[in-house]
Design a protein around this motif. Sequence first.
Motif, PDB file in Angstrom:
ATOM      1  N   GLY A   1       3.736   1.924   0.918  1.00 62.26           N
ATOM      2  CA  GLY A   1       4.586   2.187   2.081  1.00 62.26           C
ATOM      3  C   GLY A   1       3.804   2.436   3.350  1.00 62.26           C
ATOM      4  O   GLY A   1       4.376   2.744   4.394  1.00 62.26           O
ATOM      5  N   LYS A   2       2.473   2.285   3.289  1.00 55.48           N
ATOM      6  CA  LYS A   2       1.684   2.530   4.498  1.00 55.48           C
ATOM      7  C   LYS A   2       1.772   1.386   5.495  1.00 55.48           C
ATOM      8  O   LYS A   2       1.539   1.584   6.681  1.00 55.48           O
ATOM      9  CB  LYS A   2       0.226   2.808   4.135  1.00 55.48           C
ATOM     10  CG  LYS A   2       0.003   4.272   3.761  1.00 55.48           C
ATOM     11  CD  LYS A   2      -1.461   4.596   3.708  1.00 55.48           C
ATOM     12  CE  LYS A   2      -1.672   6.084   3.891  1.00 55.48           C
ATOM     13  NZ  LYS A   2      -3.060   6.467   3.694  1.00 55.48           N
TER      14      LYS A   2
ATOM     15  N   ASP B   1      -3.036  13.611   5.655  1.00 52.36           N
ATOM     16  CA  ASP B   1      -3.183  12.252   6.191  1.00 52.36           C
ATOM     17  C   ASP B   1      -2.072  11.961   7.199  1.00 52.36           C
ATOM     18  O   ASP B   1      -0.893  11.862   6.847  1.00 52.36           O
ATOM     19  CB  ASP B   1      -3.126  11.264   5.016  1.00 52.36           C
ATOM     20  CG  ASP B   1      -3.099   9.807   5.475  1.00 52.36           C
ATOM     21  OD1 ASP B   1      -3.403   9.551   6.654  1.00 52.36           O
ATOM     22  OD2 ASP B   1      -2.757   8.947   4.638  1.00 52.36           O
ATOM     23  N   ALA B   2      -2.461  11.819   8.466  1.00 50.18           N
ATOM     24  CA  ALA B   2      -1.472  11.596   9.532  1.00 50.18           C
ATOM     25  C   ALA B   2      -0.660  10.323   9.298  1.00 50.18           C
ATOM     26  O   ALA B   2       0.430  10.162   9.830  1.00 50.18           O
ATOM     27  CB  ALA B   2      -2.178  11.518  10.885  1.00 50.18           C
ATOM     28  N   LYS B   3      -1.211   9.397   8.486  1.00 47.29           N
ATOM     29  CA  LYS B   3      -0.518   8.127   8.256  1.00 47.29           C
ATOM     30  C   LYS B   3       0.324   8.118   6.982  1.00 47.29           C
ATOM     31  O   LYS B   3       0.819   7.065   6.570  1.00 47.29           O
ATOM     32  CB  LYS B   3      -1.532   6.983   8.218  1.00 47.29           C
ATOM     33  CG  LYS B   3      -2.117   6.719   9.604  1.00 47.29           C
ATOM     34  CD  LYS B   3      -3.108   5.588   9.590  1.00 47.29           C
ATOM     35  CE  LYS B   3      -3.655   5.347  10.991  1.00 47.29           C
ATOM     36  NZ  LYS B   3      -4.942   4.670  10.967  1.00 47.29           N
TER      37      LYS B   3
ATOM     38  N   ALA C   1      10.552  12.733   7.938  1.00 55.84           N
ATOM     39  CA  ALA C   1      10.536  14.193   8.047  1.00 55.84           C
ATOM     40  C   ALA C   1      11.186  14.658   9.351  1.00 55.84           C
ATOM     41  O   ALA C   1      11.125  13.967  10.358  1.00 55.84           O
ATOM     42  CB  ALA C   1       9.096  14.689   7.992  1.00 55.84           C
TER      43      ALA C   1
ATOM     44  N   TYR D   1       0.820  -1.216   0.000  1.00 56.86           N
ATOM     45  CA  TYR D   1       0.000   0.000   0.000  1.00 56.86           C
ATOM     46  C   TYR D   1       0.855   1.269   0.000  1.00 56.86           C
ATOM     47  O   TYR D   1       0.720   2.130   0.870  1.00 56.86           O
ATOM     48  CB  TYR D   1      -0.983  -0.006   1.175  1.00 56.86           C
ATOM     49  CG  TYR D   1      -1.881  -1.218   1.171  1.00 56.86           C
ATOM     50  CD1 TYR D   1      -2.874  -1.360   0.203  1.00 56.86           C
ATOM     51  CD2 TYR D   1      -1.691  -2.252   2.071  1.00 56.86           C
ATOM     52  CE1 TYR D   1      -3.667  -2.489   0.159  1.00 56.86           C
ATOM     53  CE2 TYR D   1      -2.478  -3.395   2.037  1.00 56.86           C
ATOM     54  CZ  TYR D   1      -3.466  -3.504   1.076  1.00 56.86           C
ATOM     55  OH  TYR D   1      -4.234  -4.628   1.033  1.00 56.86           O
TER      56      TYR D   1
ATOM     57  N   GLY E   1       6.770  17.706  10.804  1.00 64.97           N
ATOM     58  CA  GLY E   1       5.561  17.300  10.106  1.00 64.97           C
ATOM     59  C   GLY E   1       4.420  18.251  10.411  1.00 64.97           C
ATOM     60  O   GLY E   1       4.296  18.756  11.533  1.00 64.97           O
ATOM     61  N   VAL E   2       3.613  18.520   9.402  1.00 56.33           N
ATOM     62  CA  VAL E   2       2.406  19.325   9.586  1.00 56.33           C
ATOM     63  C   VAL E   2       1.239  18.512   9.041  1.00 56.33           C
ATOM     64  O   VAL E   2       1.169  18.244   7.843  1.00 56.33           O
ATOM     65  CB  VAL E   2       2.502  20.674   8.836  1.00 56.33           C
ATOM     66  CG1 VAL E   2       1.206  21.456   8.986  1.00 56.33           C
ATOM     67  CG2 VAL E   2       3.698  21.483   9.309  1.00 56.33           C
TER      68      VAL E   2
ATOM     69  N   PHE F   1       5.902  11.161   6.582  1.00 53.29           N
ATOM     70  CA  PHE F   1       6.192  11.710   7.911  1.00 53.29           C
ATOM     71  C   PHE F   1       7.336  10.975   8.603  1.00 53.29           C
ATOM     72  O   PHE F   1       8.047  11.551   9.416  1.00 53.29           O
ATOM     73  CB  PHE F   1       4.939  11.673   8.789  1.00 53.29           C
ATOM     74  CG  PHE F   1       3.930  12.735   8.438  1.00 53.29           C
ATOM     75  CD1 PHE F   1       4.295  14.081   8.452  1.00 53.29           C
ATOM     76  CD2 PHE F   1       2.634  12.397   8.090  1.00 53.29           C
ATOM     77  CE1 PHE F   1       3.366  15.073   8.122  1.00 53.29           C
ATOM     78  CE2 PHE F   1       1.700  13.382   7.763  1.00 53.29           C
ATOM     79  CZ  PHE F   1       2.070  14.721   7.778  1.00 53.29           C
ATOM     80  N   SER F   2       7.508   9.698   8.265  1.00 53.53           N
ATOM     81  CA  SER F   2       8.530   8.929   8.987  1.00 53.53           C
ATOM     82  C   SER F   2       9.955   9.332   8.602  1.00 53.53           C
ATOM     83  O   SER F   2      10.908   8.956   9.263  1.00 53.53           O
ATOM     84  CB  SER F   2       8.313   7.425   8.800  1.00 53.53           C
ATOM     85  OG  SER F   2       8.913   6.999   7.614  1.00 53.53           O
TER      86      SER F   2
ATOM     87  N   ARG G   1       0.375  14.698  -5.801  1.00 47.11           N
ATOM     88  CA  ARG G   1      -1.000  14.593  -6.292  1.00 47.11           C
ATOM     89  C   ARG G   1      -1.981  15.409  -5.452  1.00 47.11           C
ATOM     90  O   ARG G   1      -3.061  15.750  -5.919  1.00 47.11           O
ATOM     91  CB  ARG G   1      -1.406  13.125  -6.344  1.00 47.11           C
ATOM     92  CG  ARG G   1      -2.583  12.942  -7.211  1.00 47.11           C
ATOM     93  CD  ARG G   1      -2.844  11.569  -7.784  1.00 47.11           C
ATOM     94  NE  ARG G   1      -2.081  10.479  -7.287  1.00 47.11           N
ATOM     95  CZ  ARG G   1      -1.713   9.436  -8.043  1.00 47.11           C
ATOM     96  NH1 ARG G   1      -2.057   9.385  -9.305  1.00 47.11           N
ATOM     97  NH2 ARG G   1      -1.019   8.456  -7.522  1.00 47.11           N
TER      98      ARG G   1
ATOM     99  N   ASN H   1      -2.003  18.750   8.001  1.00 45.48           N
ATOM    100  CA  ASN H   1      -2.959  19.798   7.669  1.00 45.48           C
ATOM    101  C   ASN H   1      -3.152  19.877   6.163  1.00 45.48           C
ATOM    102  O   ASN H   1      -2.419  19.242   5.404  1.00 45.48           O
ATOM    103  CB  ASN H   1      -2.451  21.151   8.204  1.00 45.48           C
ATOM    104  CG  ASN H   1      -3.578  22.087   8.589  1.00 45.48           C
ATOM    105  OD1 ASN H   1      -4.597  22.161   7.899  1.00 45.48           O
ATOM    106  ND2 ASN H   1      -3.397  22.799   9.693  1.00 45.48           N
TER     107      ASN H   1
END
Lengths: 321, 262
Positions: free
Chosen positions: A132-133, A286-288, A295, A130, A298-299, A292-293, A207, A301
């Motif tokens: 990298g999720k 999207d917090a997930k 960064a 997915y 992270g924001v 973010f991992s 995107r 928003n």
Amino acid sequence: MAEHRRGDLRDITHEMLSKGRELAEKNGASLTALLLGHDIKGFASKLTDQANEVWVVDDLRLKNFNAEAYQRILSSLITEYKPLLTLIGHTAFGVDLAPRLAIELGIPLTTDCLDIDFEGGVLSVIRQMYGGKVNAEALLKEAESYIVTIRPAAFEAKEGEPLGGEIVDVASSLKEDVKNKKFIEYVEPSVGDVDVTAAEIIIAIGRGIKDKDNITLVQELADALGGVLACSRPIVDKEWLPKDRQVGTSGKTVKPKLYIAMGISGAFQHVAGMKSSDLVFVVNKDAKAPFFSVADYGVINDMFKIVPALKNKIYEIKTIT
Amino acid sequence: MNIIVCVKHVPETAEADIKIDSEEKSIELSGLVFDINEWDNYALEEAVLLKEKHGGTVTAITVGSEDSESTLRKCLARGSDKAIRLTDKRFEESDSYAIAKILHSVIKNLPFDLILTGVQADDVGYAMVGPILAGLLGIPHATMVKKIELSDGASKVNRELEGGLEEVVELKLPALFSIQTGINEPRYVSIMGIRKAMQKEIKVLSLGDLELNKNDVGVAGSWIKIEKIYVPPAEKQTEYIEGSPEEVATKIIEIIKSRGLI
Ligand SMILES: Cc1cc2nc3c(=O)[nH]c(=O)nc-3n(C[C@H](O)[C@H](O)[C@H](O)COP(=O)(O)OP(=O)(O)OC[C@H]3O[C@@H](n4cnc5c(N)ncnc54)[C@H](O)[C@@H]3O)c2cc1C
Ligand SMILES: Nc1ncnc2c1ncn2[C@@H]1O[C@H](COP(=O)(O)O)[C@@H](O)[C@H]1O
């Protein structure tokens, strides 16, 4: 399986040898670097420190990578010597070669792995799904021999004690010319007006930008910051920005002082192109999002709320000073 | 020119709040929106463009549940002439190797000059169905294709390598290409297309119709068995900036300024 192109050994070669060495030592096995090509003695001597043996198959017909020719040689070598594990890069080269080699030999294969281990003769791997999720821990069907393709940059190319491997010349088993697939030529990437690889500040969009017309908003922010606008692959696929703005494995590798990513999920093919940036901000609703991992900041928003606020703030500072 | 396109019906997860299910072997699929795999969307468009240029037919084929019918309908609306759905409870948990075997068992009996797949499926990302299928059929293949030129019995394709470099490769036909995104601009579905597509028949086959047995498919017929899935550990200690957009902007600018970048 060493990988080289146009006179250079590729990083993945050293990364696989480094992991291969660790696995070999743990399992009391020996590590062989296999080099296919033409006029490649120079590469062979570069690899002797990293493997117990360096096997060289020199054949004019192997000058440029050709999955069909490579498969023929590899399948005869694997059949004869039955290695426990064959590592191939999950690259444009490996993706063309490995699956078909596995099916010809009937050897279990898994692809794009981040880690590998043996547990009681069974091979277990870590790979992503997915985009990298999620990470998946998977087992391969038990066999005497396995093939695994390795994600570029998944392993560090560590420098260990030189192994002083011997160079072994192996006769090419190519009897006749390859008939079905013929390499013709390389096509160079197009050169555009902006060199993102030289930029110190990069604002990159993905995107999440949703519409071509929204790009102006972010371009203005990049201008205000004295930075350059770059992007993820879908933006280039849609022809909203030229190819030379694409960051990632099939685009540019950048190393700016500041990288601000907006509306990009952080697929490994993108992250591989910007991992060495000094300071990384990621804006994603999207917090997930996997980005973010990697960064520093992270924001979580909506980028369309953050972009105008940032722009106002910069204009404010600029009028004061 | 008879072209077969392999398409997968996949969940859209890039923006979804995905959850790992209680058995930790899969994500919770209910509530997710499914659509044609992004790479397959480009493969389908390329097939239709080639048909428009050289004549012939396009057949879309999928291994999936009843729900994957909507992806086949979309293919029919976008220019595919025929569609085949391979559905069976015993196909569940097939890895990409088993899926390639299922596709092979049907495709080997169909007339074709060209087979197109996507480079990879967005959910599992193995990037192996295409070249395995080509191997089983004994036809030439090229992966990561960004351009196709066809002539009598032969083809010339551009494969995308790293860093934007491409290589031109010549292959004999029939052949299989795995298609990379950006090769074309997938068209939107017209109302006419949708109406016509509703009338077209989708052929449905199950394990009993194929020359395969239950050990060739599902977990038994796969190379790879997923033991556990989990959220990837963070590589960096990420500091999250919270607050109103103005507060966030102020903080970001402060950090950038402290680094001497403004
Ligand atoms: C062989 C190969 C090579 C590739 N090479 C590259 C490459 O060089 N470079 C590259 O980038 N990709 C490359 N890819 C593609 C890569 O796998 C991903 O598909 C791609 O990076 C996804 O782009 P994205 O993050 O922009 O889009 P998506 O994955 O769709 O993500 C969009 C993100 O935007 C967020 N978002 C949406 N709206 C907003 C909003 N209003 N505010 C904030 N966030 C929002 C979403 O939450 C989501 O995380 C390659 C793939 C393959 C197979
Ligand atoms: N279930 C499926 N049905 C039909 N085609 C598939 C299926 N799974 C994968 N494919 C095809 O194989 C390509 C590569 O998938 P994978 O090897 O699973 O990453 C996809 O882009 C599709 O074209």
